[in-house]
Design a protein around this motif. Structure first.
Motif, mmCIF file in Angstrom:
data_model
loop_
_atom_site.group_PDB
_atom_site.id
_atom_site.type_symbol
_atom_site.label_atom_id
_atom_site.label_comp_id
_atom_site.label_asym_id
_atom_site.label_seq_id
_atom_site.Cartn_x
_atom_site.Cartn_y
_atom_site.Cartn_z
ATOM 1 N N LEU A 169 -33.321 -1.771 -30.090
ATOM 2 C CA LEU A 169 -32.574 -1.143 -29.430
ATOM 3 C C LEU A 169 -33.622 0.301 -29.514
ATOM 4 O O LEU A 169 -34.607 0.576 -30.156
ATOM 5 N N PHE A 170 -33.522 0.460 -28.072
ATOM 6 C CA PHE A 170 -35.013 1.817 -27.540
ATOM 7 C C PHE A 170 -33.615 2.906 -26.410
ATOM 8 O O PHE A 170 -33.262 2.179 -26.191
ATOM 9 N N THR A 171 -34.643 3.775 -27.062
ATOM 10 C CA THR A 171 -34.354 4.990 -25.649
ATOM 11 C C THR A 171 -35.730 5.545 -25.294
ATOM 12 O O THR A 171 -37.018 5.612 -25.985
ATOM 13 N N LEU A 172 -35.791 5.731 -23.860
ATOM 14 C CA LEU A 172 -36.617 5.845 -22.948
ATOM 15 C C LEU A 172 -36.045 6.854 -22.046
ATOM 16 O O LEU A 172 -35.300 7.598 -21.225
ATOM 17 N N PRO A 173 -37.534 7.929 -21.403
ATOM 18 C CA PRO A 173 -36.744 8.954 -20.730
ATOM 19 C C PRO A 173 -36.355 8.369 -19.053
ATOM 20 O O PRO A 173 -37.016 7.176 -18.933
ATOM 21 N N ASP A 174 -35.815 8.952 -18.324
ATOM 22 C CA ASP A 174 -35.352 8.118 -17.606
ATOM 23 C C ASP A 174 -36.183 9.211 -16.444
ATOM 24 O O ASP A 174 -35.958 9.751 -15.539
ATOM 25 N N THR A 175 -37.400 8.215 -15.669
ATOM 26 C CA THR A 175 -38.634 8.442 -15.358
ATOM 27 C C THR A 175 -38.588 6.840 -14.664
ATOM 28 O O THR A 175 -37.958 5.930 -14.863
ATOM 29 N N VAL A 176 -39.112 7.131 -13.581
ATOM 30 C CA VAL A 176 -39.957 5.573 -12.891
ATOM 31 C C VAL A 176 -40.654 4.963 -13.361
ATOM 32 O O VAL A 176 -40.442 4.042 -13.467
ATOM 33 N N GLU A 177 -41.657 5.383 -13.946
ATOM 34 C CA GLU A 177 -42.433 4.787 -15.727
ATOM 35 C C GLU A 177 -41.624 3.882 -16.094
ATOM 36 O O GLU A 177 -42.102 2.561 -16.646
ATOM 37 N N SER A 178 -40.531 4.178 -16.574
ATOM 38 C CA SER A 178 -39.641 3.544 -17.475
ATOM 39 C C SER A 178 -38.867 2.447 -16.829
ATOM 40 O O SER A 178 -38.412 1.476 -17.669
ATOM 41 N N ALA A 179 -38.136 3.266 -15.864
ATOM 42 C CA ALA A 179 -37.561 1.740 -14.896
ATOM 43 C C ALA A 179 -38.508 0.758 -14.590
ATOM 44 O O ALA A 179 -37.639 -0.557 -14.476
ATOM 45 N N GLU A 180 -39.488 0.806 -13.897
ATOM 46 C CA GLU A 180 -40.413 -0.125 -14.186
ATOM 47 C C GLU A 180 -40.966 -0.640 -15.750
ATOM 48 O O GLU A 180 -41.111 -1.988 -15.874
ATOM 49 N N LEU A 181 -40.896 -0.256 -16.991
ATOM 50 C CA LEU A 181 -41.262 -1.173 -18.506
ATOM 51 C C LEU A 181 -39.293 -1.906 -17.778
ATOM 52 O O LEU A 181 -40.319 -3.643 -18.418
ATOM 53 N N ILE A 182 -38.848 -1.537 -17.864
ATOM 54 C CA ILE A 182 -37.351 -2.655 -18.039
ATOM 55 C C ILE A 182 -38.023 -3.269 -17.057
ATOM 56 O O ILE A 182 -37.540 -4.220 -17.548
ATOM 57 N N ARG A 183 -37.845 -3.528 -15.577
ATOM 58 C CA ARG A 183 -37.995 -4.399 -14.615
ATOM 59 C C ARG A 183 -39.096 -5.593 -15.112
ATOM 60 O O ARG A 183 -38.649 -6.599 -14.698
ATOM 61 N N GLN A 184 -40.991 -4.903 -15.629
ATOM 62 C CA GLN A 184 -41.369 -6.413 -15.894
ATOM 63 C C GLN A 184 -40.523 -7.676 -17.576
ATOM 64 O O GLN A 184 -41.504 -7.996 -17.770
ATOM 65 N N HIS A 185 -39.826 -6.566 -18.673
ATOM 66 C CA HIS A 185 -38.715 -7.019 -19.008
ATOM 67 C C HIS A 185 -38.221 -7.310 -18.941
ATOM 68 O O HIS A 185 -37.273 -8.469 -20.097
ATOM 69 N N ALA A 186 -37.289 -7.698 -17.952
ATOM 70 C CA ALA A 186 -36.304 -7.833 -17.942
ATOM 71 C C ALA A 186 -36.151 -9.443 -16.892
ATOM 72 O O ALA A 186 -35.106 -9.635 -16.606
ATOM 73 N N SER A 187 -37.254 -10.000 -16.175
ATOM 74 C CA SER A 187 -37.292 -11.092 -15.877
ATOM 75 C C SER A 187 -36.071 -11.928 -16.359
ATOM 76 O O SER A 187 -35.765 -12.722 -15.545
ATOM 77 N N ALA A 188 -36.177 -12.302 -17.769
ATOM 78 C CA ALA A 188 -35.076 -13.050 -18.209
ATOM 79 C C ALA A 188 -33.478 -12.845 -17.982
ATOM 80 O O ALA A 188 -33.725 -11.803 -17.756
ATOM 81 N N SER A 189 -32.495 -13.967 -18.016
ATOM 82 C CA SER A 189 -31.429 -13.335 -17.729
ATOM 83 C C SER A 189 -30.438 -12.542 -18.786
ATOM 84 O O SER A 189 -29.423 -11.396 -18.837
ATOM 85 N N ASP A 190 -31.351 -12.707 -20.318
ATOM 86 C CA ASP A 190 -30.720 -11.701 -21.243
ATOM 87 C C ASP A 190 -32.553 -10.911 -21.882
ATOM 88 O O ASP A 190 -32.171 -10.746 -23.227
ATOM 89 N N GLY A 191 -32.719 -11.105 -20.160
ATOM 90 C CA GLY A 191 -34.399 -9.272 -21.162
ATOM 91 C C GLY A 191 -33.484 -8.239 -20.982
ATOM 92 O O GLY A 191 -32.126 -7.418 -21.468
ATOM 93 N N VAL A 192 -34.306 -7.051 -21.161
ATOM 94 C CA VAL A 192 -34.136 -5.922 -21.287
ATOM 95 C C VAL A 192 -33.689 -5.262 -20.649
ATOM 96 O O VAL A 192 -33.390 -5.523 -19.148
ATOM 97 N N HIS A 193 -32.383 -4.348 -20.643
ATOM 98 C CA HIS A 193 -31.679 -4.208 -19.987
ATOM 99 C C HIS A 193 -30.633 -3.063 -20.226
ATOM 100 O O HIS A 193 -31.084 -2.220 -21.556
#
Length: 327
Positions: free
Chosen positions: A271-295
């Motif tokens: 469980l973690f928090t990130l600044p609401d930035t484009v870089e954070s959105a890209e990090l989430i996208r990189q780890h969200a490939s699985a159906s139950d990945g980062v969200h």
């Protein structure tokens, strides 16, 4: 564990022979370890520009796991739960110490335990550096883990903590919650059964690569051991903020048991928090490939505690459930 005729072991075994036979070989090695098992203490040479992260986790039979569970499953669970604390800090595992309190020194149980421990250690790439064994009335397993975190360019710490969340941050979660809680009746009824959710109870995923990718990115982080709602409250308190969680965005192991899934422990998701930035959105996208990945499951605002949006029935169930408490 079956007793093979070609592999006959003594019913009881002495402390030093126990260590030599089951814990002195076949574990991963660490280039940082100068002296490991065999002396009064281990000696480790820290790599340059790194800081040491340490944690200890104790598991007691019939409190944290069924005493009658197969020894290899007990070992897998014990090491994985301990190493998850390193993942939550963003550390790379270096080594661990093991302390065992045993009702008896049954060689067959010990071989099964060491086999499971070695498999977990190789998967997590963490070396056994030493430990202690003693006799006691109840099986107790303590695992002390340590690892390295590189300093940032200014030679400052970048370890992930619970205390850095800021209003405006987004709240993220790795994977589904609730599998271990849902599995508990099955585990207690048949401790040797690893089918279904029971496998996640004994083999919780340790999110080491995710934790390391959050260095310099996440403002706070922790692993979920005592339930999502309770542990979210730890971040809120440490950071002096409010965590607003969207129940509809949280992936549940069993959608029909939302309160159990959100308050049950032993998930070991991050469980973690990130600044609401484009870089954070890209990090989430990189780890969200699985159906139950980062969200994304919510946002951080000014205030205190945890605020969960959802229907009244769910909120009432959550208020009754609470989280895991050791006492």
């Amino acid at each position: 564990m079956s007793k093979k005729t070609e592999d006959v072991l003594p019913t009881n075994i002495g402390e030093f022979e126990l260590i030599r036979q089951f814990f002195c070989s076949d574990f991963p090695s660490s280039p940082d370890t100068v002296i490991a098992i065999g002396d009064d203490a281990s000696v480790v040479k820290p790599p340059a520009n790194s800081e040491l992260v340490q944690s200890i986790d104790t598991q007691v039979a019939d409190v944290h796991f069924p005493a009658t569970a197969p020894a290899n499953l007990i070992a897998q669970r014990a090491l994985r739960c301990a190493v998850s604390d390193l993942a939550a800090m963003g550390a790379c595992p270096q080594g661990f110490h093991l302390a065992l309190t045993l009702p008896q020194s049954d060689a067959y149980w010990l071989k099964d335990f060491s086999d499971g421990l070695k498999k977990a250690a190789h998967e997590l790439n963490i070396a056994l550096m030493g430990g202690d064994t003693t006799r006691g009335k109840q099986l107790v397993i303590s695992v002390a883990v340590q690892g390295w975190i590189p300093l940032n360019h200014d030679s400052n710490s970048q370890a992930l903590t619970r205390s850095g969340a800021q209003p405006g941050d987004i709240i993220c979660l790795s994977g589904k919650v609730g599998a271990a809680a849902v599995a508990l009746p099955q585990v207690l009824n048949n401790p040797a059964d690893t089918s279904g959710y029971a496998r996640q109870y004994y083999f919780p995923e340790v999110h080491l690569s995710l934790g390391q990718s959050l260095l310099g990115q996440a403002t706070s982080c922790m692993d979920i051991s005592d339930g999502l709602i309770q542990d979210a409250g730890h971040i809120a308190k440490a950071s002096d903020v409010q965590l607003q969680l969207n129940a509809d965005a949280i992936l549940l192991a069993d959608p029909d048991s939302p309160a159990l899934c959100m308050t049950g422990g032993d998930d070991y998701q991050l469980l973690f928090t990130l600044p609401d930035t484009v870089e954070s959105a890209e990090l989430i996208r990189q780890h969200a490939s699985a159906s139950d990945g980062v969200h994304k499951i919510g946002k951080v605002v000014s205030g205190s505690g945890v605020n969960l949006s959802g229907d009244r029935e769910l909120l009432a169930d959550l208020n009754k459930a609470g989280g895991f408490n050791h006492f």
